[in-house]
Design an enzyme around this catalytic site. Structure first.
Site, PDB file in Angstrom:
ATOM      1  N   LYS A 196     -23.256   9.302   7.089  1.00 53.73           N
ATOM      2  CA  LYS A 196     -22.242   9.278   8.143  1.00 53.73           C
ATOM      3  C   LYS A 196     -21.056  10.198   7.810  1.00 53.73           C
ATOM      4  CE  LYS A 196     -24.405   6.332  10.780  1.00 53.73           C
ATOM      5  NZ  LYS A 196     -25.833   6.544  10.427  1.00 53.73           N
TER       6      LYS A 196
HETATM    7  C1  LIG Z   1     -26.347   4.444  16.071  1.00 56.11           C
HETATM    8  C2  LIG Z   1     -26.376   3.592  14.836  1.00 56.11           C
HETATM    9  N1  LIG Z   1     -26.038   2.294  14.932  1.00 56.11           N
HETATM   10  C3  LIG Z   1     -26.023   1.491  13.863  1.00 56.11           C
HETATM   11  C4  LIG Z   1     -26.371   1.960  12.608  1.00 56.11           C
HETATM   12  C5  LIG Z   1     -26.379   0.997  11.479  1.00 56.11           C
HETATM   13  O1  LIG Z   1     -25.438   1.270  10.496  1.00 56.11           O
HETATM   14  P1  LIG Z   1     -25.688   0.774   8.993  1.00 56.11           P
HETATM   15  O2  LIG Z   1     -26.781   1.619   8.423  1.00 56.11           O
HETATM   16  O3  LIG Z   1     -24.373   0.988   8.314  1.00 56.11           O
HETATM   17  O4  LIG Z   1     -26.067  -0.669   9.038  1.00 56.11           O
HETATM   18  C6  LIG Z   1     -26.729   3.317  12.460  1.00 56.11           C
HETATM   19  C7  LIG Z   1     -27.116   3.957  11.205  1.00 56.11           C
HETATM   20  O5  LIG Z   1     -27.122   3.751  10.138  1.00 56.11           O
HETATM   21  C8  LIG Z   1     -26.731   4.147  13.596  1.00 56.11           C
HETATM   22  O6  LIG Z   1     -27.081   5.442  13.499  1.00 56.11           O
END
Ligand SMILES: Cc1ncc(COP(=O)(O)O)c(C=O)c1O
Length: 377
Positions: free
Chosen positions: A186
């Site tokens: 990210k």
């Molecule tokens: C659009 C989107 N939503 C939610 C997430 C979930 O985040 P995390 O991996 O920090 O749980 C991600 C990616 O990781 C994502 O790309």
């Protein structure tokens, strides 16, 4: 036979982290401080991110997924409720709904930017709809005004949108809750982690109880709600803080990488980037192109394999969630989503990262040009 003489000598990573001595020193300082778990580092991250995101409260959490899940729990969403969301997202978005016992209702996206289509959201509202969960795909804010106008609670998935502004307003304090991810790829990356932003005092208070068991009166612990274990450690908060220091610099690098790609793909028939709305500030998180097999001479999958043979890593954002096995077997009664389904076969994300040099991006472009020339011949 493919001419491999011009191929990159080493694999160009898709989205490697941009980590240097600042993050390493921040982690070392944290370890020396004795705080391994949630402590002053996480609190500082919350303060600084609240400033940056222009939101009243920011809560540091274990992941973006946890932020989405706890947001829905804090809003009281549960079995027999419906939450309207997009199929073009990482499955975590829909999974968060499922984890509350509610039903995700997928609506189709807009062809130009693959963000949720507000007109279709409005058609999907029923007496059971309890929230809307849009995603700002790749960093382009979705069209929030018509979604807010429906008068339902809105939880934004802003995992790609750390730097985004919608019509000049910072993504972070515009809806009931906005959720960010600190995952390794990210724009502000800690490896793992998430942030929940809200202007609602009641939601912030609920999240404090839900993310970690809270102490009672100081002498004995007490429990007001059987919460989760979704707090962020100070070690990860230290990395996120170091990344936040660089957010403008990294953003400028990614903007330049977008410009290089824009200039190049304008020449490639059948390959189109997702649209960006000039009224908004894009977070330049992912450079997604759509490959129209007919005019580009080959399918997205063939392009992806050919680029891998050229030592260029790419990725797919996203396969439509309702077509993934678990969702397909349970939600097959839902209406077809033709735009999302077609996009799922066409999207390809090209490598970009502040860790990449302009020459790296030029290598990716040169490889894409060779592959396109071969397929489109
Ligand atoms: C659009 C989107 N939503 C939610 C997430 C979930 O985040 P995390 O991996 O920090 O749980 C991600 C990616 O990781 C994502 O790309």
């Amino acid at each position: 036979m493919q001419d491999v003489s011009q191929r990159r000598a080493t694999m160009l990573g898709f989205q490697p982290p941009a980590i240097d001595e600042a993050e390493i020193a921040a982690v070392a300082d944290t370890l020396r401080s004795g705080w391994l778990t949630t402590g002053p580092g996480a609190a500082e991250l919350e303060r600084r991110m609240a400033d940056y995101l222009e939101a009243d409260h920011v809560l540091a959490l274990a992941s973006g997924t946890a932020a989405l899940h706890l947001a829905l729990v804090a809003l009281g969403i549960g079995p027999s409720d419906e939450v309207i969301t997009t199929p073009i997202t990482w499955p975590a978005t829909a999974n968060a709904v499922v984890h509350t016992g509610a039903t995700p209702v997928f609506v189709d996206v807009r062809d130009e930017d693959l963000n949720i289509d507000p007109a279709r959201v409005s058609e999907a509202v029923t007496s059971r709809t309890r929230a809307i969960l849009p995603v700002h795909l790749a960093g382009q804010p979705c069209d929030l005004d018509p979604i807010h106008a429906l008068g339902l609670p809105v939880v934004e998935d802003a995992a790609h949108a750390a730097e985004s502004r919608y019509r000049g307003r910072k993504i972070g304090g515009l809806s009931d809750v906005t959720c960010f991810s600190l995952y390794a790829t990210k724009n502000i990356a800690a490896g793992e982690g998430g942030l929940l932003a809200t202007n609602r005092d009641d939601v912030a208070e609920a999240i404090r109880d839900l993310r970690l068991m809270r102490r009672g009166d100081g002498s004995r612990y007490d429990l007001v709600v059987p919460g989760y274990k979704a707090n962020l450690s100070d070690v990860l908060a230290a990395i996120a803080l170091a990344q936040l220091d660089k957010v403008e610099r990294h953003s400028a690098i990614r903007r330049r990488q977008f410009a290089l790609y824009d200039e190049a793909v304008a020449d490639f028939e059948g390959i189109e980037p997702l649209a960006r709305d000039e009224r908004d500030t894009h977070a330049f998180h992912l450079y997604v192109v759509r490959i129209d097999a007919e005019s580009a001479g080959a399918t997205r999958d063939e392009y992806q394999r050919a680029l891998a043979d050229e030592n260029i890593a790419t990725s797919i954002h996203f396969l439509p969630v309702h077509r993934l096995s678990w969702y397909r077997t349970r939600f097959s009664q839902q209406v077809p989503l033709p735009i999302a389904e077609r996009a799922g076969d066409e999207v390809l994300s090209l490598p970009m990262s502040p860790a990449h040099s302009e020459d790296d991006i030029r290598d990716a472009i040169a490889a894409l040009r060779r592959v396109h020339e071969r397929f489109a011949a």
